[in-house]
Design an enzyme around this catalytic site. Sequence first.
Site, PDB file in Angstrom:
ATOM      1  N   LYS A   1       5.337   3.355  -5.192  1.00 29.14           N
ATOM      2  CA  LYS A   1       4.397   4.257  -4.529  1.00 29.14           C
ATOM      3  C   LYS A   1       3.834   5.275  -5.540  1.00 29.14           C
ATOM      4  O   LYS A   1       2.643   5.591  -5.513  1.00 29.14           O
ATOM      5  CB  LYS A   1       5.072   4.996  -3.374  1.00 29.14           C
ATOM      6  CG  LYS A   1       5.440   4.127  -2.179  1.00 29.14           C
ATOM      7  CD  LYS A   1       4.255   3.509  -1.474  1.00 29.14           C
ATOM      8  CE  LYS A   1       3.394   4.522  -0.749  1.00 29.14           C
ATOM      9  NZ  LYS A   1       2.289   3.838   0.006  1.00 29.14           N
TER      10      LYS A   1
ATOM     11  N   THR B   1       4.085   8.923  -0.057  1.00 25.48           N
ATOM     12  CA  THR B   1       5.356   9.446   0.445  1.00 25.48           C
ATOM     13  C   THR B   1       5.851  10.617  -0.404  1.00 25.48           C
ATOM     14  O   THR B   1       5.519  10.713  -1.594  1.00 25.48           O
ATOM     15  CB  THR B   1       6.417   8.318   0.418  1.00 25.48           C
ATOM     16  OG1 THR B   1       7.694   8.864   0.694  1.00 25.48           O
ATOM     17  CG2 THR B   1       6.470   7.628  -0.937  1.00 25.48           C
TER      18      THR B   1
ATOM     19  N   ASN C   1       8.733   9.756   8.737  1.00 18.59           N
ATOM     20  CA  ASN C   1       8.145   9.678  10.084  1.00 18.59           C
ATOM     21  C   ASN C   1       9.139   9.070  11.058  1.00 18.59           C
ATOM     22  O   ASN C   1      10.006   8.293  10.663  1.00 18.59           O
ATOM     23  CB  ASN C   1       6.917   8.764  10.060  1.00 18.59           C
ATOM     24  CG  ASN C   1       5.690   9.408   9.458  1.00 18.59           C
ATOM     25  OD1 ASN C   1       4.599   9.249   9.963  1.00 18.59           O
ATOM     26  ND2 ASN C   1       5.841  10.155   8.376  1.00 18.59           N
TER      27      ASN C   1
ATOM     28  N   TYR D   1      11.119   1.294  -4.469  1.00 19.34           N
ATOM     29  CA  TYR D   1      10.059   1.643  -3.509  1.00 19.34           C
ATOM     30  C   TYR D   1       9.279   2.863  -3.987  1.00 19.34           C
ATOM     31  O   TYR D   1       8.041   2.830  -4.098  1.00 19.34           O
ATOM     32  CB  TYR D   1      10.658   1.904  -2.119  1.00 19.34           C
ATOM     33  CG  TYR D   1       9.727   2.661  -1.198  1.00 19.34           C
ATOM     34  CD1 TYR D   1       8.607   2.043  -0.661  1.00 19.34           C
ATOM     35  CD2 TYR D   1       9.952   4.004  -0.884  1.00 19.34           C
ATOM     36  CE1 TYR D   1       7.729   2.739   0.172  1.00 19.34           C
ATOM     37  CE2 TYR D   1       9.098   4.699  -0.053  1.00 19.34           C
ATOM     38  CZ  TYR D   1       7.982   4.069   0.471  1.00 19.34           C
ATOM     39  OH  TYR D   1       7.120   4.766   1.294  1.00 19.34           O
ATOM     40  N   SER D   2       9.999   3.960  -4.261  1.00 19.05           N
ATOM     41  CA  SER D   2       9.273   5.195  -4.585  1.00 19.05           C
ATOM     42  C   SER D   2       8.558   5.085  -5.930  1.00 19.05           C
ATOM     43  O   SER D   2       7.479   5.670  -6.106  1.00 19.05           O
ATOM     44  CB  SER D   2      10.192   6.414  -4.533  1.00 19.05           C
ATOM     45  OG  SER D   2      11.323   6.246  -5.333  1.00 19.05           O
TER      46      SER D   2
ATOM     47  N   GLU E   1       8.786  10.687  -1.347  1.00 21.46           N
ATOM     48  CA  GLU E   1       9.840  10.132  -2.213  1.00 21.46           C
ATOM     49  C   GLU E   1       9.395  10.012  -3.668  1.00 21.46           C
ATOM     50  O   GLU E   1      10.225   9.855  -4.557  1.00 21.46           O
ATOM     51  CB  GLU E   1      10.303   8.769  -1.672  1.00 21.46           C
ATOM     52  CG  GLU E   1      10.869   8.885  -0.274  1.00 21.46           C
ATOM     53  CD  GLU E   1      11.690   7.688   0.180  1.00 21.46           C
ATOM     54  OE1 GLU E   1      12.094   6.863  -0.650  1.00 21.46           O
ATOM     55  OE2 GLU E   1      11.931   7.604   1.398  1.00 21.46           O
TER      56      GLU E   1
HETATM   57  P1  NAD Z   1       5.428  -0.457   7.794  1.00 24.78           P
HETATM   58  O1  NAD Z   1       6.357  -1.222   6.921  1.00 24.78           O
HETATM   59  O2  NAD Z   1       5.829  -0.177   9.195  1.00 24.78           O
HETATM   60  O3  NAD Z   1       4.023  -1.212   7.882  1.00 24.78           O
HETATM   61  C1  NAD Z   1       3.373  -1.712   6.747  1.00 24.78           C
HETATM   62  C2  NAD Z   1       2.225  -2.616   7.197  1.00 24.78           C
HETATM   63  O4  NAD Z   1       1.544  -3.077   6.010  1.00 24.78           O
HETATM   64  C3  NAD Z   1       2.673  -3.852   7.962  1.00 24.78           C
HETATM   65  O5  NAD Z   1       1.866  -4.045   9.109  1.00 24.78           O
HETATM   66  C4  NAD Z   1       2.479  -4.985   6.962  1.00 24.78           C
HETATM   67  O6  NAD Z   1       2.164  -6.232   7.553  1.00 24.78           O
HETATM   68  C5  NAD Z   1       1.323  -4.464   6.121  1.00 24.78           C
HETATM   69  N1  NAD Z   1       1.317  -5.055   4.770  1.00 24.78           N
HETATM   70  C6  NAD Z   1       2.370  -5.185   3.933  1.00 24.78           C
HETATM   71  N2  NAD Z   1       1.979  -5.793   2.804  1.00 24.78           N
HETATM   72  C7  NAD Z   1       0.638  -6.022   2.916  1.00 24.78           C
HETATM   73  C8  NAD Z   1      -0.342  -6.593   2.066  1.00 24.78           C
HETATM   74  N3  NAD Z   1      -0.021  -7.091   0.869  1.00 24.78           N
HETATM   75  N4  NAD Z   1      -1.615  -6.644   2.494  1.00 24.78           N
HETATM   76  C9  NAD Z   1      -1.960  -6.174   3.732  1.00 24.78           C
HETATM   77  N5  NAD Z   1      -1.069  -5.632   4.585  1.00 24.78           N
HETATM   78  C10 NAD Z   1       0.209  -5.547   4.170  1.00 24.78           C
HETATM   79  O7  NAD Z   1       5.103   0.888   7.007  1.00 24.78           O
HETATM   80  P2  NAD Z   1       4.844   2.350   7.568  1.00 24.78           P
HETATM   81  O8  NAD Z   1       6.139   3.022   7.791  1.00 24.78           O
HETATM   82  O9  NAD Z   1       3.849   2.283   8.640  1.00 24.78           O
HETATM   83  O10 NAD Z   1       4.192   3.040   6.295  1.00 24.78           O
HETATM   84  C11 NAD Z   1       2.788   3.056   6.099  1.00 24.78           C
HETATM   85  C12 NAD Z   1       2.467   3.786   4.812  1.00 24.78           C
HETATM   86  O11 NAD Z   1       2.958   5.115   4.894  1.00 24.78           O
HETATM   87  C13 NAD Z   1       3.135   3.180   3.579  1.00 24.78           C
HETATM   88  O12 NAD Z   1       2.245   3.284   2.505  1.00 24.78           O
HETATM   89  C14 NAD Z   1       4.345   4.054   3.348  1.00 24.78           C
HETATM   90  O13 NAD Z   1       4.684   4.063   1.981  1.00 24.78           O
HETATM   91  C15 NAD Z   1       3.817   5.392   3.790  1.00 24.78           C
HETATM   92  N6  NAD Z   1       4.829   6.342   4.276  1.00 24.78           N
HETATM   93  C16 NAD Z   1       5.713   5.982   5.247  1.00 24.78           C
HETATM   94  C17 NAD Z   1       6.626   6.914   5.713  1.00 24.78           C
HETATM   95  C18 NAD Z   1       7.610   6.580   6.813  1.00 24.78           C
HETATM   96  O14 NAD Z   1       8.477   7.406   7.124  1.00 24.78           O
HETATM   97  N7  NAD Z   1       7.531   5.421   7.453  1.00 24.78           N
HETATM   98  C19 NAD Z   1       6.657   8.206   5.185  1.00 24.78           C
HETATM   99  C20 NAD Z   1       5.731   8.532   4.176  1.00 24.78           C
HETATM  100  C21 NAD Z   1       4.828   7.603   3.742  1.00 24.78           C
HETATM  101  O1  TDX Z   2      21.665   2.497   8.662  1.00 25.57           O
HETATM  102  C1  TDX Z   2      21.267   3.476   7.994  1.00 25.57           C
HETATM  103  N1  TDX Z   2      22.158   4.481   7.734  1.00 25.57           N
HETATM  104  C2  TDX Z   2      21.826   5.592   6.995  1.00 25.57           C
HETATM  105  O2  TDX Z   2      22.645   6.463   6.783  1.00 25.57           O
HETATM  106  C3  TDX Z   2      19.932   3.594   7.502  1.00 25.57           C
HETATM  107  C4  TDX Z   2      18.914   2.508   7.771  1.00 25.57           C
HETATM  108  C5  TDX Z   2      19.604   4.719   6.769  1.00 25.57           C
HETATM  109  N2  TDX Z   2      20.521   5.672   6.501  1.00 25.57           N
HETATM  110  C6  TDX Z   2      20.118   6.874   5.738  1.00 25.57           C
HETATM  111  C7  TDX Z   2      19.416   6.633   4.428  1.00 25.57           C
HETATM  112  C8  TDX Z   2      18.458   7.817   4.322  1.00 25.57           C
HETATM  113  O3  TDX Z   2      19.127   8.940   3.772  1.00 25.57           O
HETATM  114  O4  TDX Z   2      19.164   7.557   6.557  1.00 25.57           O
HETATM  115  C9  TDX Z   2      18.121   8.143   5.765  1.00 25.57           C
HETATM  116  C10 TDX Z   2      16.796   7.573   6.215  1.00 25.57           C
HETATM  117  O5  TDX Z   2      16.756   6.207   5.819  1.00 25.57           O
HETATM  118  P1  TDX Z   2      15.474   5.300   6.074  1.00 25.57           P
HETATM  119  O6  TDX Z   2      15.127   5.299   7.513  1.00 25.57           O
HETATM  120  O7  TDX Z   2      15.689   3.981   5.387  1.00 25.57           O
HETATM  121  O8  TDX Z   2      14.329   6.152   5.366  1.00 25.57           O
HETATM  122  P2  TDX Z   2      14.116   6.677   3.854  1.00 25.57           P
HETATM  123  O9  TDX Z   2      14.909   5.886   2.894  1.00 25.57           O
HETATM  124  O10 TDX Z   2      14.341   8.160   3.862  1.00 25.57           O
HETATM  125  O11 TDX Z   2      12.558   6.347   3.666  1.00 25.57           O
HETATM  126  C11 TDX Z   2      11.611   6.587   4.733  1.00 25.57           C
HETATM  127  O12 TDX Z   2      10.936   7.811   4.555  1.00 25.57           O
HETATM  128  C12 TDX Z   2      10.017   7.889   3.493  1.00 25.57           C
HETATM  129  C13 TDX Z   2      10.610   5.448   4.839  1.00 25.57           C
HETATM  130  O13 TDX Z   2      11.302   4.208   5.007  1.00 25.57           O
HETATM  131  C14 TDX Z   2       9.701   5.400   3.630  1.00 25.57           C
HETATM  132  O14 TDX Z   2       8.713   4.386   3.792  1.00 25.57           O
HETATM  133  C15 TDX Z   2       9.021   6.729   3.499  1.00 25.57           C
HETATM  134  O15 TDX Z   2       8.244   6.767   2.344  1.00 25.57           O
END
Ligand code: NAD
Ligand code: TDX
Length: 354
Positions: free
Chosen positions: A167, A138, A193, A163-164, A140
């Site tokens: 990561k 990420t 995303n 979290y960050s 972050e």
């Molecule tokens: P998510 O939380 O939607 O999905 C995570 C998946 O990992 C789930 O299916 C969960 O069951 C599985 N999991 C969790 N712990 C596990 C373990 N110990 N062993 C096996 N499986 C396990 O997450 P996401 O949003 O799809 O993110 C995927 C990756 O991308 C993560 O590494 C996250 O840090 C990274 N990422 C996400 C975003 C975002 O905006 N969502 C942005 C940048 C990077």
């Molecule tokens: O109810 C809310 N109100 C609000 O203001 C929620 C859930 C979030 N927020 C704000 C917090 C953040 O500034 O919105 C922004 C986005 O929040 P999230 O959706 O929780 O995302 P963020 O914390 O930015 O992290 C996401 O992007 C980077 C993903 O969850 C991470 O897994 C990824 O690495």
Amino acid sequence: MRFKASTIFVTGGAGFIGSAVIRHLLRNTHARVVNIDKFTYAANSDSLPGTTDNLNYAFEKQCICDGAGLRHLFAKYQPDAVMNLAAESHVDRSIDGPGEFIQTNIVGTFTLLQEALRYWRTLSNEKREQFRFLHISTDEVFGSLGDDGFFTETTAYAPNSPYSASKASSDHLVRAWRETYDLPTLVTNCSNNYGPYHFPEKLIPHMIIKGLAGEPLPVYGDGKNIRDWLYVEDHAKALTLVLEHGTVGETYNVGGRNERTNLHVVESICDLLDEVAPRSGAHRDLITFVADRPGHDHRYAIDASKLERELGWQAEENFESGIGKTVRWYVDKQPWWRAILERGYATKRVGLSQ
Ligand code: NAD
Ligand code: TDX
């Protein structure tokens, strides 16, 4: 013939981004995909429609912290590549309960690296050359930006949330396994995303679902924090390109050049809901400013020019096209998210560190 006769492990393939990667691989390549997922609260088999009958797909319920279980899977499937998306991913949850983040994101990545290395050392020279371990991370990890500038691949790490930090730690482990043991690793760092199949705890689906229910829309702080939004299918394409053509040992930033304040994001959702699911008042009337997230990063912004220049990737969606598709998806696919609510997920505030 992309990935012909190749087997790819996708960890976390039942999650938001992992499922998009699997849908993309199965639709657009010849890869055999093995989804390795512990199936936490964030996993969802409904995000992988049509996979049960697909001969190029296998599911293994498996935690990445369990070395013996992983060893068995490496021996069973003899993969050509690993894409590591298994993670605890929600910042607010990491504030209330960082332990799971340390386990999965750090210990799990360590365990997966060890088992990948053990397996890789058994391969022929040719197979070793071709093997890839792609770790998905990420933006972050870089911390928070002021009003100017972008994160590049050389920006120093400065994570601010549990979290960050977890990561960031996993990224360092991946780098070390390359430098020390020659395991062919690559890392991607991506911005926020959004899109179909996003778990309702995250900002965009949270606001759509609450807006449809006519409930208050909780914006943290003053709503001026900025995120750089990337449509999840653009991310899946980028990850596939990096796996195919990325240079071993390199990191690639992935971002859609779509910075928006959180308030702008929520207002856009409200305006779209007014069109596709009108209520008696305007959805903007539901916006409510609530207590800020502890350690809330001000701004993220990705410079994705390395990926664009070296691998020819371009985001196809901008924020306006992507958010329109996303709102319509949540309005049309209510059974997908209503099933999550019925399983007991409560859309309540977490992460206030109380
Ligand atoms: P998510 O939380 O939607 O999905 C995570 C998946 O990992 C789930 O299916 C969960 O069951 C599985 N999991 C969790 N712990 C596990 C373990 N110990 N062993 C096996 N499986 C396990 O997450 P996401 O949003 O799809 O993110 C995927 C990756 O991308 C993560 O590494 C996250 O840090 C990274 N990422 C996400 C975003 C975002 O905006 N969502 C942005 C940048 C990077
Ligand atoms: O109810 C809310 N109100 C609000 O203001 C929620 C859930 C979030 N927020 C704000 C917090 C953040 O500034 O919105 C922004 C986005 O929040 P999230 O959706 O929780 O995302 P963020 O914390 O930015 O992290 C996401 O992007 C980077 C993903 O969850 C991470 O897994 C990824 O690495």
